[in-house]
Design a protein around this motif. Structure first.
Motif, PDB file in Angstrom:
ATOM      1  N   ASP A 136       0.907  -1.195   0.085  1.00 31.84           N
ATOM      2  CA  ASP A 136      -0.067   0.074  -0.022  1.00 31.84           C
ATOM      3  C   ASP A 136       0.933   1.338   0.106  1.00 31.84           C
ATOM      4  N   VAL A 137       2.099   1.254   0.776  1.00 34.17           N
ATOM      5  CA  VAL A 137       2.790   2.520   0.614  1.00 34.17           C
ATOM      6  C   VAL A 137       3.554   2.549  -0.540  1.00 34.17           C
ATOM      7  N   SER A 138       4.000   1.655  -1.265  1.00 39.57           N
ATOM      8  CA  SER A 138       4.708   1.626  -2.492  1.00 39.57           C
ATOM      9  C   SER A 138       3.645   2.117  -3.675  1.00 39.57           C
ATOM     10  N   THR A 139       2.400   1.849  -3.617  1.00 39.08           N
ATOM     11  CA  THR A 139       1.356   1.939  -4.473  1.00 39.08           C
ATOM     12  C   THR A 139       0.992   3.593  -4.159  1.00 39.08           C
ATOM     13  N   THR A 140       1.134   4.063  -3.058  1.00 37.41           N
ATOM     14  CA  THR A 140       0.404   5.402  -2.766  1.00 37.41           C
ATOM     15  C   THR A 140       1.544   6.314  -3.206  1.00 37.41           C
ATOM     16  N   ILE A 141       3.112   6.095  -3.226  1.00 39.39           N
ATOM     17  CA  ILE A 141       3.985   6.795  -3.504  1.00 39.39           C
ATOM     18  C   ILE A 141       4.193   6.913  -5.037  1.00 39.39           C
ATOM     19  N   TYR A 142       3.860   5.981  -5.837  1.00 39.60           N
ATOM     20  CA  TYR A 142       3.359   5.992  -7.245  1.00 39.60           C
ATOM     21  C   TYR A 142       2.432   6.695  -7.660  1.00 39.60           C
ATOM     22  N   ASN A 143       1.260   6.619  -6.907  1.00 40.09           N
ATOM     23  CA  ASN A 143       0.117   7.594  -7.256  1.00 40.09           C
ATOM     24  C   ASN A 143       0.319   9.030  -7.022  1.00 40.09           C
ATOM     25  N   ARG A 144       1.192   9.248  -5.903  1.00 35.29           N
ATOM     26  CA  ARG A 144       1.553  10.774  -5.620  1.00 35.29           C
ATOM     27  C   ARG A 144       2.414  11.185  -6.887  1.00 35.29           C
ATOM     28  N   CYS A 145       3.421  10.332  -7.366  1.00 37.92           N
ATOM     29  CA  CYS A 145       4.413  10.650  -8.409  1.00 37.92           C
ATOM     30  C   CYS A 145       3.393  11.100  -9.556  1.00 37.92           C
ATOM     31  N   ARG A 146       2.460  10.059 -10.040  1.00 41.21           N
ATOM     32  CA  ARG A 146       1.743  10.185 -11.285  1.00 41.21           C
ATOM     33  C   ARG A 146       0.929  11.535 -10.898  1.00 41.21           C
ATOM     34  N   HIS A 147       0.282  12.025  -9.829  1.00 42.20           N
ATOM     35  CA  HIS A 147      -0.656  12.970  -9.622  1.00 42.20           C
ATOM     36  C   HIS A 147       0.330  14.243  -9.868  1.00 42.20           C
TER      37      HIS A 147
ATOM     38  N   PRO B 287      11.509   9.437 -13.446  1.00 47.14           N
ATOM     39  CA  PRO B 287      10.202   9.097 -14.400  1.00 47.14           C
ATOM     40  C   PRO B 287       9.246   8.254 -13.360  1.00 47.14           C
ATOM     41  N   CYS B 288       8.163   8.340 -13.388  1.00 43.09           N
ATOM     42  CA  CYS B 288       6.945   7.638 -12.661  1.00 43.09           C
ATOM     43  C   CYS B 288       6.921   6.188 -13.447  1.00 43.09           C
ATOM     44  N   PHE B 289       7.784   5.261 -13.169  1.00 46.18           N
ATOM     45  CA  PHE B 289       7.648   3.986 -13.675  1.00 46.18           C
ATOM     46  C   PHE B 289       6.692   3.125 -12.494  1.00 46.18           C
ATOM     47  N   LYS B 290       5.939   2.382 -13.229  1.00 46.21           N
ATOM     48  CA  LYS B 290       4.953   1.643 -12.497  1.00 46.21           C
ATOM     49  C   LYS B 290       5.641   0.438 -11.810  1.00 46.21           C
ATOM     50  N   PRO B 291       5.488   0.379 -10.196  1.00 44.32           N
ATOM     51  CA  PRO B 291       6.133  -0.704  -9.679  1.00 44.32           C
ATOM     52  C   PRO B 291       5.777  -2.211  -9.959  1.00 44.32           C
ATOM     53  N   TRP B 292       6.622  -3.097  -9.852  1.00 44.14           N
ATOM     54  CA  TRP B 292       6.236  -4.499  -9.940  1.00 44.14           C
ATOM     55  C   TRP B 292       5.014  -4.809  -8.995  1.00 44.14           C
ATOM     56  N   SER B 293       4.810  -4.375  -7.823  1.00 45.94           N
ATOM     57  CA  SER B 293       3.829  -4.838  -6.976  1.00 45.94           C
ATOM     58  C   SER B 293       2.533  -3.644  -6.983  1.00 45.94           C
TER      59      SER B 293
ATOM     60  N   LYS C 264      12.386   9.813  -3.294  1.00 52.81           N
ATOM     61  CA  LYS C 264      12.853  10.916  -4.295  1.00 52.81           C
ATOM     62  C   LYS C 264      13.658  10.034  -5.669  1.00 52.81           C
ATOM     63  N   THR C 265      14.071   9.213  -5.395  1.00 54.81           N
ATOM     64  CA  THR C 265      14.516   8.242  -6.393  1.00 54.81           C
ATOM     65  C   THR C 265      13.376   7.249  -6.889  1.00 54.81           C
ATOM     66  N   TYR C 266      12.325   7.216  -6.338  1.00 46.81           N
ATOM     67  CA  TYR C 266      11.268   6.241  -6.633  1.00 46.81           C
ATOM     68  C   TYR C 266      11.903   4.641  -6.848  1.00 46.81           C
ATOM     69  N   ASN C 267      12.505   4.520  -5.691  1.00 44.59           N
ATOM     70  CA  ASN C 267      13.105   2.972  -5.823  1.00 44.59           C
ATOM     71  C   ASN C 267      12.141   2.108  -4.748  1.00 44.59           C
ATOM     72  N   TYR C 268      11.151   1.492  -5.755  1.00 41.08           N
ATOM     73  CA  TYR C 268      10.061   0.857  -5.102  1.00 41.08           C
ATOM     74  C   TYR C 268      10.577  -0.290  -4.301  1.00 41.08           C
ATOM     75  N   ILE C 269      11.697  -1.024  -4.796  1.00 44.49           N
ATOM     76  CA  ILE C 269      12.048  -2.226  -3.950  1.00 44.49           C
ATOM     77  C   ILE C 269      12.716  -1.823  -2.808  1.00 44.49           C
ATOM     78  N   TYR C 270      13.385  -0.670  -2.631  1.00 44.46           N
ATOM     79  CA  TYR C 270      14.074  -0.262  -1.281  1.00 44.46           C
ATOM     80  C   TYR C 270      12.814   0.176  -0.575  1.00 44.46           C
ATOM     81  N   ILE C 271      12.001   0.737  -1.057  1.00 44.86           N
ATOM     82  CA  ILE C 271      11.017   1.427  -0.161  1.00 44.86           C
ATOM     83  C   ILE C 271       9.894   0.093   0.403  1.00 44.86           C
TER      84      ILE C 271
END
Length: 695
Positions: free
Chosen positions: A55-66, A94-100, A426-433
């Motif tokens: 849920d946290v990684s998806t929220t960060i991606y949605n913030r980036c996309r917004h 770039p806001c690439f979509k995370p694998w999860s 800041k780097t949108y490293n979703y795996i690390y997040i």
């Protein structure tokens, strides 16, 4: 991969909860509803912990996309405006979509179902099932009635607390009472109760878990503590046996007074089924079913007294069985620690066990975990591994304590959890997040849940492994998990500043936070209790480090393991003697079995030859009179020789070896056997078939 990670974690968490429940519960003996209710409670709580990082990684991606959508230039912009907005933040990252990534709309529905199901379990269903499981009623209706009566005060307290919050909202002129606000009040009340207990358990676990691994590297300390546990467990075991004997005596009296045609005989039969097998056999032999009952001359127990007796039987039998199993487990642990202490000075560097394991080892274990590998792991590597793990866990504990005291500060950001997540954002490293979030919430969950598994409230609540936990304790643990998990997750989101009420930023909240609702309805809870109460974890950690709770319990008469106490030393010596006695007993048993096995292998062929010769006979129709007379004269000596040989074989095989440690023993091992020659030239018993065995 859209939604695949969610599905995989749902399946994995289910088998994890099933494995833990199988370790503590008993699927064969306990009621199915108890197993299903506990499994569902554990499963939902573990699921929240494992799904929240997604849920946290998806929220960060949605913030980036917004943010990318808001910062994109209009189509009719001029050149200057184009250059001014040509390098927005999303272009650099770039806001690439995370694998999860989980599609929109799934997480809110998922959290709503999981949260309200867990709340229904913990506040309504599981307390009712608890009373139902402890009830001694003989029918479903009677158990339900007892459960409703016991939970009347319980449910009344909930209504009183909820009514107080309701009156507060109604009196406040600035608040308008709506359904969403009522829902928020209910969630706030539940989370407040859970957070109060959460901080207590967290303060204990943050110190005790690292310390348990640090002391686990000290073999001498563990051995002394095991001796201490043995002395206490022996006292509890003796008390459980005495209680069971008293209860069985009451059952025997009731069984003898209520005959087969009494109206309450079915209730007595139900009680007898719950008794151990040996007691059932004794009571069955002493039962005279031909006697009728007489209501005029005898006094019989009432149904209410039988219900109470049924409840006592269930409790005493479960406690007796649990102490017996725990005693055997503690013996194995003590023998293992003594073997480690002996093998540490071994010159051959091969681990030697005093007693071989009764379960045969598979070929994989025999090949890779041979005695040499076992010696290096148990005597050299394991202590150092525990020390390193204790240091790592101590660092995590310090980070948690610091973040709990500073997570309300947003400028500057002092919470280390928030710093790590913001750097990865800041780097949108979703795996690390996801890894950072999972490790953080997993450590918090271990500190809280392990305390739930360790604590013991006398004999009413106790999670015992090896299938020895009763139904009441299983259901109570499910209630605690469902009440602790939601405030635990909210506390984690506050530590990482993913909760907008903590970070005070106008950003998109997580789906889990949106389900909890806005706590602005109850400002004194949102701005006061939720922020400042977790700081008490510092005081609790200090108290746990200096073992203040253990010292207080010791002063009250509840003996605890303390190295600088005379009572502890006495109990350690007592436990050491108990372990030594059990060790000698087991050694004598193994020596007796080995001697019997050797005698059987050595003299087994002689007995087979004797049996084969005994089966050989002569047909009288094919023999003449002279052959018969010759055979009779010869068989007279053959019988004497065969009898002597047979007596020698039976002497070596059938007679138990002498125990020279016994107080008394006889010189003639055949003295007590019937059919043998006794002093004085007489046989105690001999049949005619014995005389003609060889004919």
């Amino acid at each position: 991969m859209s939604g695949a990670a969610l599905g995989l974690e749902i399946v994995f968490v289910f088998f994890l909860a099933l494995f833990l429940l199988h370790r503590y519960g008993d699927f064969k003996k306990q009621h199915r509803l108890v197993i299903i209710g506990t499994l569902l409670a554990w499963y939902l709580c573990f699921l929240i912990v494992f799904i929240l990082p997604l849920d946290v990684s998806t929220t960060i991606y949605n913030r980036c996309r917004h943010a990318a959508a808001n910062s994109s230039p209009p189509e009719n912009s001029n050149v200057t405006g184009f250059h001014a907005t040509a390098t927005p933040v999303p272009s650099r990252h770039p806001c690439f979509k995370p694998w999860s990534y989980i599609p929109d709309g799934i997480m809110p529905i998922f959290w709503r179902v999981v949260y309200w199901t867990s709340q229904f379990l913990t506040w309504i269903l599981l307390p009712f099932m608890q009373s139902y499981a402890r009830s001694g009623g003989f029918s479903i209706t009677g158990k339900i009635k007892t459960a409703l009566i016991e939970n009347a005060i319980y449910y009344g307290t909930y209504l009183l607390i909820f009514g107080a919050f309701l009156i507060y909202v109604a009196v406040n002129p600035h608040l308008h009472l709506e359904w969403n606000q009522l829902q928020t009040i209910g969630i706030a009340a539940a989370n407040t109760w859970g957070l109060f207990l959460l901080v207590l358990l967290l303060g204990y676990g943050l110190v005790e878990i690292p310390r348990s691994y640090w002391t686990g590297a000290k073999r001498g300390y563990l051995l002394m503590k095991t001796y201490f546990k043995a002395a206490k467990l022996m006292t509890e075991k003796a008390d459980a046996e005495e209680t069971l004997e008293d209860v069985m005596e009451e059952v025997r009296k009731v069984n003898e007074s209520i005959k087969y045609n009494h109206p309450l005989r079915k209730c007595v039969d139900t009680i007898l089924k719950k008794c151990p097998t040996e007691y059932q056999e004794k009571m069955g032999r002493n039962m005279d079913d031909y006697e009728d009952f007489d209501e005029k001359h005898n006094t019989y127990p009432t149904e209410k007294s039988l219900v109470k007796l049924h409840k006592q039987v269930i409790y005493s039998v479960q406690r007796h069985r649990r102490t017996q199993v725990q005693w055997q487990i503690l013996l194995e642990q003590a023998f293992y620690l003594e073997d480690v202490a002996k093998n540490e000075t071994s010159a051959t560097r091969q681990f030697v066990h005093t007693f071989q394991s009764p379960e045969p080892e598979n070929k994989f274990t025999q090949y890779f975990y041979n005695p040499t590998v076992e010696w290096y792991w148990e005597c050299l590597l394991r202590p150092w591994f525990y020390r390193i793990l204790a240091v790592v866990l101590s660092i995590f504990s310090v980070i948690v304590v610091w973040s709990e005291c500073t997570f309300f500060s947003t400028t500057p950001v002092l919470s280390l959890f928030a710093v790590f997540i913001q750097l990865a954002e800041k780097t949108y490293n979703y795996i690390y997040i996801e890894i950072a979030c999972f490790l953080s919430i997993f450590f918090l969950s271990i500190c809280v849940y392990s305390t739930v598994f360790r604590i013991r409230v006398f004999n009413y609540y106790y999670l015992a492994s090896h299938h020895q936990t009763d139904a009441y304790s299983l259901l109570f643990s499910g209630m605690l998990f469902c009440r602790l998990t939601p405030p635990l997750c909210l506390n984690f989101l506050g530590l990482t500043h993913m909760d907008s009420s903590i970070s005070h930023q106008n950003t998109q909240p997580t789906a889990y936070t949106s389900i909890m609702g806005s706590m602005k309805v109850l400002s004194f809870i949102a701005d006061g209790f939720y922020i400042y109460y977790p700081m008490l974890v510092v005081i609790l950690c200090i108290a746990t480090y200096f073992s203040l709770g253990t010292r207080c319990l010791n002063l009250l008469g509840f003996q605890q393991f303390m190295g600088d106490n005379d009572m502890t030393s006495d109990l350690v010596d007592e436990g050491k003697e108990l372990i030594r006695r059990e060790k000698r007993k087991r050694q004598r048993q193994e020596e007796g079995e080995n001697r019997r096995r050797e005698w059987k292998e050595r003299y087994g062929h002689t007995r087979e030859d004797s049996t084969r010769n005994r089966n050989v006979h002569v047909d009288p129709k094919e023999s003449n009179l002279s052959d018969i007379s010759t055979n009779r004269s010869a068989s007279k000596y053959t019988r004497a020789n065969n009898r002597t040989e047979r007596d020698r074989i039976e002497l070596l095989q059938d007679v138990e070896p002498l125990d020279f440690n016994a107080e008394t023993f006889t010189d003639d091992p055949l003295e007590s056997e019937p059919g043998r020659y006794q002093p004085g030239g007489r046989y105690l018993s001999m049949s005619h078939s014995r005389i003609f065995d060889d004919v």
